[in-house]
Scaffold this motif. Sequence first.
Motif: not given
Length: 248
Positions: A159-169
């Motif tokens: 979940a943390g990894d996805y949140a980071l990726k979504l924040g960047l994207a």
Amino acid sequence: MKHTLRYNDHDIDLPEGEFVIGRAANCQLSLDDPLVSRNHATLNVTSEAVIVADLGSRNGVRVNGDRIDGKRTLVHGDQISIGSQDMTVMSRREFAADTLIQAPTQRSATFGLLGILADKALAMGKGEEAEKLLFEQLDQLLIDAQRGVNVSPETLERAGDYALKLGLATSNGRWVDYIFRLHSAVGRPCPAPVVDELYTVLRKVKAVNLTVLRDYLGALRELSGSFGPADRFLLSRIEGLERLAAAK
């Protein structure tokens, strides 16, 4: 399509028609906030869409951090900010054949098919598409964690990894807020790789909720007496994130 407004962890049904938000007692959603005008904004709800309109308020209406000019059509997961109050529009189709997104449970260690589809969307630079795919699962995971449901380390990490990726994207700071809310709910410091990546993501997103970050830091400081050297170092790194966020 069923539309709801998530505010302070409560889901408010949005029936078709006009839904007024403001400080006045006769508003459908009355907010006790000096930054909110008496009749601040309206949501015009149809079976297929929700349109937010600023009613000439003093402090305006923001959608995903951007102040709107007049009206804006909203999609599932859009965050509305009115005064100092944040709320999220949730739109779901009501028939089973269209219900692809399912709520995760404590037994769920991966994001299944939706994770695969989101990974492909992210690889193609389609951040908003990935956000729509993952929003409801990530949101439900946060709600579960806040209610005391045990979250496995694998699910927390994913979940943390996805949140980071979504924040960047997407450059949307709500995904940074999400990481702090999630780790606050489980009472743990963010893992070192997440903290390291947050220094990059914070520089990319438009804005973050400092209150969420400071509340998380306050909770960590209360627990710091039981921290070993590694966790104390992580706490100092998260304090550095607060300084970075405050400078934005």
